[in-house]
Scaffold this motif. Structure first.
Motif, short mmCIF file in Angstrom:
data_model
loop_
_atom_site.label_atom_id
_atom_site.label_comp_id
_atom_site.label_asym_id
_atom_site.label_seq_id
_atom_site.Cartn_x
_atom_site.Cartn_y
_atom_site.Cartn_z
N TYR A 12 36.52 47.72 46.63
CA TYR A 12 36.89 46.30 46.61
C TYR A 12 36.19 45.58 45.46
O TYR A 12 36.81 44.82 44.72
CB TYR A 12 36.54 45.65 47.95
N LEU A 39 37.72 46.50 42.08
CA LEU A 39 39.08 46.03 41.83
C LEU A 39 39.23 44.51 41.93
O LEU A 39 40.24 43.96 41.54
CB LEU A 39 40.05 46.69 42.82
N LYS A 40 38.20 43.82 42.45
CA LYS A 40 38.25 42.38 42.62
C LYS A 40 38.35 41.69 41.26
O LYS A 40 37.60 41.98 40.35
CB LYS A 40 36.99 41.92 43.36
N LYS A 41 39.27 40.77 41.16
CA LYS A 41 39.46 40.02 39.91
C LYS A 41 38.48 38.87 39.84
O LYS A 41 38.19 38.24 40.85
CB LYS A 41 40.88 39.45 39.84
N LYS A 42 37.96 38.61 38.63
CA LYS A 42 37.09 37.46 38.43
C LYS A 42 37.92 36.19 38.48
O LYS A 42 39.05 36.15 38.02
CB LYS A 42 36.38 37.53 37.07
N LYS A 43 37.33 35.13 39.01
CA LYS A 43 38.05 33.85 39.09
C LYS A 43 37.83 33.01 37.87
O LYS A 43 36.89 33.01 37.22
CB LYS A 43 37.60 33.07 40.34
#
Length: 162
Positions: free
Chosen positions: A155, A158-162
Motif C-alpha cells: 500500500y 503504491l500510494k500516490k502523493k497528494k
C-alpha cells in the motif's frame, strides 16, 4: 559530505588501533578481533560524522552499525541481553530512526513502525500466550500478521502523493 575529515579520521584511527593491537598479540583484547568490532568502528565514524559535522543523514547508519556491532559482541556474554537477533536488530534500527528524527524531524513514522515490529518480535512468546487466552479468533489473525505487513508495505509503495 560537507566536512570530509571526521569520518575518515575516525576510520583510520579505529582500524589502525584494531590492527596494531592485533599485531601486538595482547591476549586481553583477543575477543575483540572480530568483525563486530569493525562494525563498531565504522558505526562510530558515521556517528562522529553525523553529530560533529552536523550531517544528520549519517546518524541512522551510525546507530545501525554501532548497535549491530555491540549486539553481536554482547549476545551470549551478558545473560540479560536478548538473544532474539532479529527483534533486537529491528529495535536498533528503530533507535536509529528516533535519533535521526531528533535532528531532522523526519522519519518518526518509520521509527514507531520498527519499534512496534521489534516489540512484537522480542516478546512474541508472551504476546502469543496472551492471545491464546483470547481464544482462537485472534490466533487466526496472529498467524497471518506477516502477510498484513506485506499488504501494508505494498500500500505504501503504491500510494500516490497528494
Amino acid at each position: 559530505m560537507k566536512n570530509q575529515r571526521i569520518f575518515p579520521g575516525i576510520i583510520l584511527i579505529g582500524f589502525g588501533a584494531y590492527f596494531l593491537l592485533q599485531q601486538a598479540g595482547i591476549t586481553i583484547f583477543q575477543q575483540f578481533f572480530t568483525w563486530p568490532t569493525l562494525l563498531l568502528i565504522v558505526g562510530i565514524a558515521f556517528l562522529g560524522q553525523g553529530y560533529s559535522a552536523k550531517e544528520s543523514e549519517a546518524i541512522l547508519p551510525g546507530v545501525i552499525m554501532t548497535g549491530f556491532g555491540l549486539h553481536f559482541h554482547l549476545v551470549g556474554k551478558i545473560s540479560i541481553w536478548p538473544s532474539n537477533n532479529i527483534g533486537m536488530l529491528i529495535l536498533i534500527i528503530s533507535i536509529g530512526f528516533f535519533l535521526r528524527f531528533q535532528k531532522t524531524n523526519a522519519g518518526l513514522f518509520q521509527a514507531f513502525l520498527f519499534l512496534i515490529l521489534a516489540v512484537l518480535l522480542l516478546f512474541y512468546d508472551k504476546i502469543t500466550a496472551y492471545f491464546d487466552l483470547l481464544q482462537n479468533g485472534m490466533s487466526f489473525v496472529w498467524k497471518f500478521w506477516p502477510a498484513l505487513l506485506i499488504v501494508v508495505g505494498i500500500y505504501f509503495l503504491l500510494k500516490k502523493k497528494k
